[in-house]
Design an enzyme around this catalytic site. Structure first.
Site, PDB file in Angstrom:
ATOM      1  N   TRP A 194       0.872  -1.179   0.000  1.00 47.85           N
ATOM      2  CA  TRP A 194       0.000   0.000   0.000  1.00 47.85           C
ATOM      3  C   TRP A 194       0.895   1.210   0.000  1.00 47.85           C
ATOM      4  CZ3 TRP A 194      -2.375  -2.931   4.515  1.00 47.85           C
ATOM      5  CH2 TRP A 194      -1.604  -2.823   5.670  1.00 47.85           C
ATOM      6  N   ASP A 316       5.730  -2.545 -13.848  1.00 47.56           N
ATOM      7  CA  ASP A 316       4.490  -1.853 -13.482  1.00 47.56           C
ATOM      8  C   ASP A 316       3.753  -1.271 -14.683  1.00 47.56           C
ATOM      9  OD1 ASP A 316       2.637  -0.877 -11.538  1.00 47.56           O
ATOM     10  OD2 ASP A 316       4.327  -0.850 -10.129  1.00 47.56           O
TER      11      ASP A 316
HETATM   12  C1  FMN Z   1      -4.106  -3.944 -11.137  1.00 49.44           C
HETATM   13  C2  FMN Z   1      -3.882  -2.848 -10.146  1.00 49.44           C
HETATM   14  C3  FMN Z   1      -2.856  -2.960  -9.219  1.00 49.44           C
HETATM   15  C4  FMN Z   1      -2.633  -1.948  -8.279  1.00 49.44           C
HETATM   16  N1  FMN Z   1      -1.609  -2.091  -7.392  1.00 49.44           N
HETATM   17  C5  FMN Z   1      -1.412  -1.140  -6.443  1.00 49.44           C
HETATM   18  C6  FMN Z   1      -0.406  -1.317  -5.469  1.00 49.44           C
HETATM   19  O1  FMN Z   1       0.332  -2.283  -5.466  1.00 49.44           O
HETATM   20  N2  FMN Z   1      -0.274  -0.354  -4.513  1.00 49.44           N
HETATM   21  C7  FMN Z   1      -1.082   0.752  -4.458  1.00 49.44           C
HETATM   22  O2  FMN Z   1      -0.944   1.565  -3.546  1.00 49.44           O
HETATM   23  N3  FMN Z   1      -2.029   0.953  -5.405  1.00 49.44           N
HETATM   24  C8  FMN Z   1      -2.230   0.029  -6.390  1.00 49.44           C
HETATM   25  N4  FMN Z   1      -3.199   0.198  -7.326  1.00 49.44           N
HETATM   26  C9  FMN Z   1      -4.021   1.414  -7.289  1.00 49.44           C
HETATM   27  C10 FMN Z   1      -5.018   1.360  -6.144  1.00 49.44           C
HETATM   28  O3  FMN Z   1      -5.765   0.173  -6.196  1.00 49.44           O
HETATM   29  C11 FMN Z   1      -5.937   2.566  -6.156  1.00 49.44           C
HETATM   30  O4  FMN Z   1      -5.142   3.705  -5.948  1.00 49.44           O
HETATM   31  C12 FMN Z   1      -7.039   2.482  -5.123  1.00 49.44           C
HETATM   32  O5  FMN Z   1      -7.842   3.642  -5.203  1.00 49.44           O
HETATM   33  C13 FMN Z   1      -6.483   2.332  -3.732  1.00 49.44           C
HETATM   34  O6  FMN Z   1      -7.525   2.168  -2.819  1.00 49.44           O
HETATM   35  P1  FMN Z   1      -7.689   3.138  -1.570  1.00 49.44           P
HETATM   36  O7  FMN Z   1      -8.100   4.489  -2.155  1.00 49.44           O
HETATM   37  O8  FMN Z   1      -8.793   2.505  -0.806  1.00 49.44           O
HETATM   38  O9  FMN Z   1      -6.399   3.186  -0.873  1.00 49.44           O
HETATM   39  C14 FMN Z   1      -3.448  -0.791  -8.279  1.00 49.44           C
HETATM   40  C15 FMN Z   1      -4.477  -0.679  -9.219  1.00 49.44           C
HETATM   41  C16 FMN Z   1      -4.689  -1.692 -10.144  1.00 49.44           C
HETATM   42  C17 FMN Z   1      -5.789  -1.542 -11.149  1.00 49.44           C
END
Ligand code: FMN
Length: 520
Positions: A194, A316
């Site tokens: 995260w 990524d």
């Molecule tokens: C396939 C995929 C993988 C992702 N991997 C990550 C990750 O590893 N770390 C991260 O912080 N956000 C990642 N994201 C983006 C978050 O899911 C996105 O910012 C989301 O809004 C985070 O949720 P939150 O707002 O509840 O923190 C990813 C998005 C996708 C579509």
């Protein structure tokens, strides 16, 4: 009708000709990525990008297991996932809810009843048990039992790439569902990626803040670049934070995990809104969290408040490897799953890939919400190759001097839009989705020194060029027509347009001319 689970969604995809079963053996180490990458970039006869969803049924080293990939990987499948003909329908529903006026009398109140009844469907409900409990393993489990991908050659290992990570806000008790990748370290531990501006990272810091020791030891929460905390030697707060991970949920919930919702809005409610049916939850076996009852696989566990470990590199969605960094460690205490679980995953890399269509859906659905705080906003385009945080183009209805700059600052203050590195503002007559028109107008209209604004602020963790991790500069281009009240006193030329009389004249002769000239 909402899809009840991943299996119903797979059936719907198959019925619509949007899913292919792959019986050729394929290796989860690199090979499945190469296949999925080629498919996600392929075009059909109509020119639609994204190929089909793929259900691998012969994964090397995992006899009998099934792996789903590219489920969201085209504009059509993304619409199917949200059960709409156009993503604007979702935006329209949001607008409908925001447009509620105070009822003026009995009749108005009656008219609101269907809306209130609909709202009742948004809230999740806890049920005694569900399919995700068909197999419960408190011991004798291994993450390596699942066909987890190593996507790219220089990845640090295998990564769970499509997980719904569930945490609880220690202050409000509300749950968050975020998609954060998990690097598999061994049979029972993974990284917990995260990024520090994400909601679960804040839950983690809140847990740190609330531990007595942490407070008395003056933990410097800001010093480390990841979601963790900088601790002096010997100053280690004890304590854990419960974390659950659901893999292979019905599509509205999986999508909700990437939605940049305000921290206090539970994604379980967003999923309920999108599917118009409550998400059913079951209690975890070993931790105090609720998970989707229909999930194919659930990992229960915790992160220690005093433990960080190197995570990455990982190929990524920027098209580059994200650099290694320090992140918390997820310890799995229990695995529950359906019988013969289907492992759902994705690959990120050079666009377009599956996440591009998920991001485009976010763009459409969030427009009405952005308009709440930026009412002059007309439209927005996050070009797929701009990888969402690098480039945003917005059109505005300009009514006062300096408004384009006001819009830039508003966007840089708006949730995850804060990560936008380059932001282009055009007038409302420019179609932001027509990059030819945007390019023509933007670069004709600007005096770079006058119209480009730089600012400093938070930067996406994946950005490898900023001066520091997570912190750097952003650029806004004001490509709106300049007004005398903005100090521009030269005449602004008219755009070239043929007059309608001449156009109609040529329209009348066009069929004949086409034949004579030989235009296709
Ligand atoms: C396939 C995929 C993988 C992702 N991997 C990550 C990750 O590893 N770390 C991260 O912080 N956000 C990642 N994201 C983006 C978050 O899911 C996105 O910012 C989301 O809004 C985070 O949720 P939150 O707002 O509840 O923190 C990813 C998005 C996708 C579509």
């Amino acid at each position: 009708m909402a899809y009840d689970d991943l299996r119903e969604w797979i059936k719907a995809l198959e019925r619509a000709g949007e899913l292919k079963r792959i019986r050729t053996e394929a290796d989860p180490i690199l090979e499945i990525t190469e296949i999925a990458d080629r498919v996600s970039k392929s075009r059909d006869r109509q020119g639609n990008v994204g190929g089909k969803a793929l259900l691998f049924e012969n994964v090397k080293g995992y006899p009998g297991s099934k792996l789903l990939i590219n489920q969201f990987g085209s504009a059509r499948r993304m619409r199917m996932a949200l059960e709409v003909d156009s993503l604007d329908e979702v935006a329209e529903r949001i607008r409908g809810f925001m447009d509620v006026k105070s009822p003026q009398g009995f009749l108005d109140k009656v008219k609101m009843l269907p809306m209130l009844a609909e709202m009742g469907k948004f809230f999740p409900k806890v049920v005694p048990t569900g399919p995700c409990k068909e197999v419960i393993k408190r011991d004798n489990f291994s993450l390596l039992d699942f066909p987890i991908l190593q996507c790219w050659p220089k990845d640090a290992g295998r990564f769970i790439t499509l997980p719904c990570v569930i945490t609880r806000d220690p202050r409000t008790g509300k749950r968050n569902v975020g998609m954060y990748r998990l690097q598999v370290y061994d049979e029972r531990t993974t990284g917990m990626h995260w990024q520090r501006q994400k909601v679960a990272a804040e839950h983690y810091r809140d847990r740190l803040r609330e531990t007595q020791q942490a407070a008395s030891l003056r933990v410097d929460l800001m010093a480390r670049s990841s979601g963790g905390a900088m601790l002096a030697d010997g100053e280690r707060p004890s304590g854990r934070m419960d974390v659950a991970v659901a893999i292979g949920t019905e599509p509205a919930l999986t999508f909700s995990a990437i939605v940049p919702a305000p921290p206090d809005v539970e994604e379980y409610i967003i999923a309920g809104f999108l599917r118009q049916k409550p998400v059913e939850l079951v209690k975890c076996e070993t931790i105090d969290l609720e998970v989707p009852a229909d999930a194919e696989i659930v990992l229960e566990g915790y992160v220690n408040l005093d433990e960080l470990r190197t995570e990455g590199p990982f190929g990524d969605h920027t098209g580059f490897y994200s650099l290694e960094d320090e992140y918390p460690v997820f310890h799995v205490t229990c695995v529950t799953h359906r019988k013969d679980p289907i492992y759902a995953t994705t690959v990120v890399g050079k666009p377009p890939q599956e996440d591009a269509w998920m991001g485009k859906a976010v763009e459409r659905i969030f427009l009405p919400l952005m308009k709440l705080t930026i009412p002059e906003l007309v439209d927005v385009n996050l070009p797929i190759e701009g990888v969402f945080h690098n480039l945003m183009i917005v059109s505005i209805r300009k009514s006062y001097p300096g408004q384009a700059r006001k819009v830039m600052n508003a966007i840089w203050s708006l949730g995850q839009a804060m990560f936008t590195k380059c932001l282009v503002v055009v007038d409302e007559d420019v179609d932001v989705h027509n990059l030819a028109d945007v390019t023509l107008k933007v670069f004709n209209n600007i005096d770079p020194e006058r119209d480009i604004q730089f600012t400093l602020g938070p930067i996406d963790s994946l950005d490898h060029s900023s001066r520091l991790p997570n912190y750097g500069s952003k650029m806004g281009i004001d490509a709106t027509l300049k007004w005398s009240t903005e100090g521009f006193t030269r005449p602004w030329p008219d755009e070239i347009q043929m007059d309608s009389k001449t156009r109609e004249l040529v329209d009348g002769k066009w069929k004949q001319l086409v034949k004579e000239i030989g235009i296709e």
